[in-house]
Design an enzyme around this catalytic site. Structure first.
Site, PDB file in Angstrom:
ATOM      1  N   GLY A  12     -24.900  58.042  47.128  1.00 12.88           N
ATOM      2  CA  GLY A  12     -23.767  58.280  48.031  1.00 12.88           C
ATOM      3  C   GLY A  12     -23.981  59.502  48.900  1.00 12.88           C
ATOM      4  O   GLY A  12     -23.039  60.244  49.207  1.00 12.88           O
ATOM      5  N   ARG A  99      -7.196  55.386  39.721  1.00 10.78           N
ATOM      6  CA  ARG A  99      -8.668  55.317  39.801  1.00 10.78           C
ATOM      7  C   ARG A  99      -9.179  53.996  39.217  1.00 10.78           C
ATOM      8  O   ARG A  99     -10.170  53.454  39.679  1.00 10.78           O
ATOM      9  CB  ARG A  99      -9.299  56.506  39.076  1.00 10.78           C
ATOM     10  CG  ARG A  99      -8.950  57.850  39.722  1.00 10.78           C
ATOM     11  CD  ARG A  99      -9.562  58.989  38.957  1.00 10.78           C
ATOM     12  NE  ARG A  99      -9.134  60.294  39.444  1.00 10.78           N
ATOM     13  CZ  ARG A  99      -8.091  60.974  38.978  1.00 10.78           C
ATOM     14  NH1 ARG A  99      -7.327  60.463  38.022  1.00 10.78           N
ATOM     15  NH2 ARG A  99      -7.798  62.172  39.459  1.00 10.78           N
ATOM     16  N   ASN A 132     -15.727  56.967  40.717  1.00 11.80           N
ATOM     17  CA  ASN A 132     -14.608  56.511  39.875  1.00 11.80           C
ATOM     18  C   ASN A 132     -14.514  55.005  39.698  1.00 11.80           C
ATOM     19  O   ASN A 132     -14.934  54.261  40.579  1.00 11.80           O
ATOM     20  CB  ASN A 132     -13.299  57.019  40.488  1.00 11.80           C
ATOM     21  CG  ASN A 132     -13.009  58.444  40.085  1.00 11.80           C
ATOM     22  OD1 ASN A 132     -13.252  58.833  38.950  1.00 11.80           O
ATOM     23  ND2 ASN A 132     -12.504  59.229  41.028  1.00 11.80           N
ATOM     24  N   ASP A 160     -11.086  68.546  36.321  1.00  9.70           N
ATOM     25  CA  ASP A 160      -9.786  68.633  35.634  1.00  9.70           C
ATOM     26  C   ASP A 160      -9.689  69.929  34.826  1.00  9.70           C
ATOM     27  O   ASP A 160      -8.638  70.566  34.752  1.00  9.70           O
ATOM     28  CB  ASP A 160      -9.607  67.427  34.707  1.00  9.70           C
ATOM     29  CG  ASP A 160      -9.899  66.129  35.431  1.00  9.70           C
ATOM     30  OD1 ASP A 160      -9.154  65.783  36.347  1.00  9.70           O
ATOM     31  OD2 ASP A 160     -10.910  65.477  35.095  1.00  9.70           O
ATOM     32  N   HIS A 188     -10.886  60.459  32.749  1.00  9.23           N
ATOM     33  CA  HIS A 188     -10.600  61.131  34.032  1.00  9.23           C
ATOM     34  C   HIS A 188      -9.627  60.228  34.794  1.00  9.23           C
ATOM     35  O   HIS A 188     -10.006  59.426  35.635  1.00  9.23           O
ATOM     36  CB  HIS A 188     -11.902  61.348  34.817  1.00  9.23           C
ATOM     37  CG  HIS A 188     -11.664  61.874  36.208  1.00  9.23           C
ATOM     38  ND1 HIS A 188     -11.085  63.094  36.450  1.00  9.23           N
ATOM     39  CD2 HIS A 188     -11.903  61.325  37.434  1.00  9.23           C
ATOM     40  CE1 HIS A 188     -10.988  63.285  37.760  1.00  9.23           C
ATOM     41  NE2 HIS A 188     -11.479  62.219  38.373  1.00  9.23           N
TER      42      HIS A 188
HETATM   43  P1  NAD Z   1     -17.107  58.713  50.303  1.00  6.46           P
HETATM   44  O1  NAD Z   1     -16.550  57.386  50.664  1.00  6.46           O
HETATM   45  O2  NAD Z   1     -16.945  59.843  51.265  1.00  6.46           O
HETATM   46  O3  NAD Z   1     -18.670  58.572  50.015  1.00  6.46           O
HETATM   47  C1  NAD Z   1     -19.178  57.612  49.169  1.00  6.46           C
HETATM   48  C2  NAD Z   1     -20.581  57.321  49.633  1.00  6.46           C
HETATM   49  O4  NAD Z   1     -21.169  56.447  48.680  1.00  6.46           O
HETATM   50  C3  NAD Z   1     -20.635  56.591  50.994  1.00  6.46           C
HETATM   51  O5  NAD Z   1     -21.558  57.249  51.846  1.00  6.46           O
HETATM   52  C4  NAD Z   1     -21.103  55.176  50.628  1.00  6.46           C
HETATM   53  O6  NAD Z   1     -21.922  54.609  51.640  1.00  6.46           O
HETATM   54  C5  NAD Z   1     -21.890  55.452  49.367  1.00  6.46           C
HETATM   55  N1  NAD Z   1     -22.005  54.294  48.467  1.00  6.46           N
HETATM   56  C6  NAD Z   1     -21.079  53.358  48.184  1.00  6.46           C
HETATM   57  N2  NAD Z   1     -21.577  52.467  47.316  1.00  6.46           N
HETATM   58  C7  NAD Z   1     -22.821  52.858  47.022  1.00  6.46           C
HETATM   59  C8  NAD Z   1     -23.843  52.342  46.191  1.00  6.46           C
HETATM   60  N3  NAD Z   1     -23.668  51.209  45.496  1.00  6.46           N
HETATM   61  N4  NAD Z   1     -25.024  53.001  46.137  1.00  6.46           N
HETATM   62  C9  NAD Z   1     -25.218  54.131  46.847  1.00  6.46           C
HETATM   63  N5  NAD Z   1     -24.281  54.660  47.663  1.00  6.46           N
HETATM   64  C10 NAD Z   1     -23.110  54.039  47.745  1.00  6.46           C
HETATM   65  O7  NAD Z   1     -16.535  59.074  48.865  1.00  6.46           O
HETATM   66  P2  NAD Z   1     -16.493  60.503  48.152  1.00  6.46           P
HETATM   67  O8  NAD Z   1     -15.244  61.203  48.560  1.00  6.46           O
HETATM   68  O9  NAD Z   1     -17.798  61.188  48.348  1.00  6.46           O
HETATM   69  O10 NAD Z   1     -16.284  60.068  46.625  1.00  6.46           O
HETATM   70  C11 NAD Z   1     -17.272  59.368  45.914  1.00  6.46           C
HETATM   71  C12 NAD Z   1     -16.729  58.921  44.562  1.00  6.46           C
HETATM   72  O11 NAD Z   1     -16.477  60.059  43.732  1.00  6.46           O
HETATM   73  C13 NAD Z   1     -15.406  58.150  44.623  1.00  6.46           C
HETATM   74  O12 NAD Z   1     -15.434  57.057  43.711  1.00  6.46           O
HETATM   75  C14 NAD Z   1     -14.385  59.191  44.174  1.00  6.46           C
HETATM   76  O13 NAD Z   1     -13.210  58.606  43.671  1.00  6.46           O
HETATM   77  C15 NAD Z   1     -15.182  59.917  43.122  1.00  6.46           C
HETATM   78  N6  NAD Z   1     -14.698  61.247  42.716  1.00  6.46           N
HETATM   79  C16 NAD Z   1     -14.750  61.570  41.394  1.00  6.46           C
HETATM   80  C17 NAD Z   1     -14.336  62.817  40.965  1.00  6.46           C
HETATM   81  C18 NAD Z   1     -14.360  63.193  39.509  1.00  6.46           C
HETATM   82  O14 NAD Z   1     -13.812  64.247  39.158  1.00  6.46           O
HETATM   83  N7  NAD Z   1     -14.967  62.426  38.618  1.00  6.46           N
HETATM   84  C19 NAD Z   1     -13.869  63.751  41.908  1.00  6.46           C
HETATM   85  C20 NAD Z   1     -13.828  63.392  43.242  1.00  6.46           C
HETATM   86  C21 NAD Z   1     -14.240  62.120  43.654  1.00  6.46           C
HETATM   87  C1  LMR Z   2     -10.107  63.711  41.758  1.00  9.89           C
HETATM   88  O1  LMR Z   2      -9.725  63.928  40.601  1.00  9.89           O
HETATM   89  O2  LMR Z   2      -9.836  64.478  42.706  1.00  9.89           O
HETATM   90  C2  LMR Z   2     -10.964  62.500  42.030  1.00  9.89           C
HETATM   91  O3  LMR Z   2     -11.102  61.713  40.890  1.00  9.89           O
HETATM   92  C3  LMR Z   2     -10.511  61.713  43.204  1.00  9.89           C
HETATM   93  C4  LMR Z   2      -9.242  60.946  42.919  1.00  9.89           C
HETATM   94  O4  LMR Z   2      -9.219  59.741  43.167  1.00  9.89           O
HETATM   95  O5  LMR Z   2      -8.265  61.556  42.463  1.00  9.89           O
END
Ligand code: NAD
Ligand code: LMR
Length: 327
Positions: A12, A99, A132, A160, A188
């Site tokens: 990503g 999520r 997520n 978190d 999460h």
């Molecule tokens: P975003 O949409 O800005 O970027 C995601 C990127 O992933 C895009 O560039 C997309 O082209 C790429 N992508 C999609 N599917 C893919 C695949 N199969 N292989 C490779 N690349 C792929 O999203 P973001 O804001 O960067 O968030 C990414 C993920 O992280 C989301 O699922 C978000 O909910 C999650 N997230 C988790 C936490 C946590 O605490 N665990 C915190 C924030 C965001």
């Molecule tokens: C967060 O906790 O900020 C991320 O998991 C993004 C979301 O969907 O809340």
């Protein structure tokens, strides 16, 4: 003296978290100023042009530790010889979604990525899942990596934990570092359980310092559980800078020694009676070289116990939803 290069895969790479993450990794902030990095970035074809732009910016930083950058849409090429994989690439949720509403769209990608990791990566590598719903995506990945030990898989709950520390420090007017032994239990998600029983403030039990059980049991927990949604409501996009920051914190913790931290890990053999085939967030103690133990002896009052059961139940339901993807 410089160590030999580590191959770090980030999926990503054209997304908003990656834009806050790649530059900090390349600068040495994550693995240290003596650790050269080969950065391997996996993207989907439609995001490759945007990724080229990010690559130009990485080049224009002239980072001394960044030895090579690989951009690819092939999971096998990306994970070939990988020492660490940070799986960010996945759809984020929008306003009003939970999520777990992302499971159908996102979990399937972790099947093919898991298979590629198992086939191509260094068997001593670590896998850290952010996309997520990260616990269940991590479970799917782990199930497709039979040749890599279950203890090498992690899902991120550090964001978190950081959110919790800030809320507590603000409430009692102390420094965030005075809040220790903070644990996120479970998923999460909005059922996660920030620990309000075992956490310490300046070495004392949290309840005795906060002296406001109603705030701890209601406002505090709900603020942390819903913080991701609050950021989405305010920004129109999910957290990115704080998420990238928590990734750095987590990876540093994973490779540290004798450091308390919290993350989703495989629940097999856990001392808290949680179902044995989940990625569940526990209190952890780092043991060096990317190893850890689940810390024993954390006590539950009935309030905590009831909520830990709820988050476990949600993770079991998520596992049922991806049962067709597990093996
Ligand atoms: P975003 O949409 O800005 O970027 C995601 C990127 O992933 C895009 O560039 C997309 O082209 C790429 N992508 C999609 N599917 C893919 C695949 N199969 N292989 C490779 N690349 C792929 O999203 P973001 O804001 O960067 O968030 C990414 C993920 O992280 C989301 O699922 C978000 O909910 C999650 N997230 C988790 C936490 C946590 O605490 N665990 C915190 C924030 C965001
Ligand atoms: C967060 O906790 O900020 C991320 O998991 C993004 C979301 O969907 O809340």
């Amino acid at each position: 003296m410089l160590k030999s290069p580590m191959k770090v895969v980030i999926t990503g790479g054209a997304g908003q978290i990656a834009y806050n993450l790649l530059f900090r990794i390349a600068s040495g902030e994550m693995l240290g100023l003596d650790q050269p990095i080969i950065m391997s970035i996996l993207e989907i074809p439609s995001s490759m042009e945007a990724l080229e732009g990010v690559h130009m910016e990485l080049q224009d930083c002239a980072y001394p530790l960044l030895k090579e950058v690989i951009l690819t849409t092939s999971a096998e090429e990306a994970f070939d010889g990988a020492d660490l994989a940070i799986l960010v690439g996945a759809k984020p949720r929008g306003p009003g979604m939970e999520r777990k509403d992302l499971i159908t769209e996102n979990a399937k990608h972790f099947v093919s990525q898991g298979a590629a990791i198992n086939k191509m990566a260094n068997k001593n590598m670590r896998v850290f899942v952010v996309g997520n719903p990260c616990n269940t995506n991590c479970l799917v990945t782990m199930h497709h990596c039979p040749d890599i030990d279950n203890s090498q898989f992690f899902a991120m709950t550090q964001l978190d934990c950081n959110r919790s520390k800030y809320q507590i420090a603000t409430k009692v007017s102390c420094h965030v570092d005075d809040v220790t032994d903070m644990v996120i239990w479970g998923n999460h998600s909005s059922t996660q359980v920030p620990d309000i029983f075992n956490t310490k403030v300046n070495g004392k039990p949290i309840r005795s310092v906060v002296k406001d059980d109603s705030w701890l049991e209601n406002e505090f927990i709900q603020t942390v559980q819903k913080r991701g949604a609050a950021v989405i409501k305010a920004r129109g996009k999910s957290s990115a800078a704080s998420a990238a920051n928590a990734i750095l914190d987590s990876i540093r913790n994973i490779y540290s020694t004798d450091q308390h931290f919290t993350a989703g890990v495989c629940s097999k053999g856990n001392p808290y009676g949680v179902d044995e085939d989940l990625i569940f967030s526990f209190p952890l103690m780092s043991k060096g070289d990317g190893k850890y133990e689940i810390r024993k002896g954390f006590e539950f009052d009935p309030f905590l116990e009831e909520r830990i059961k709820l988050t476990e139940k949600e993770l079991i339901e998520e596992r049922d939803m991806v049962a067709h993807l597990l093996k």
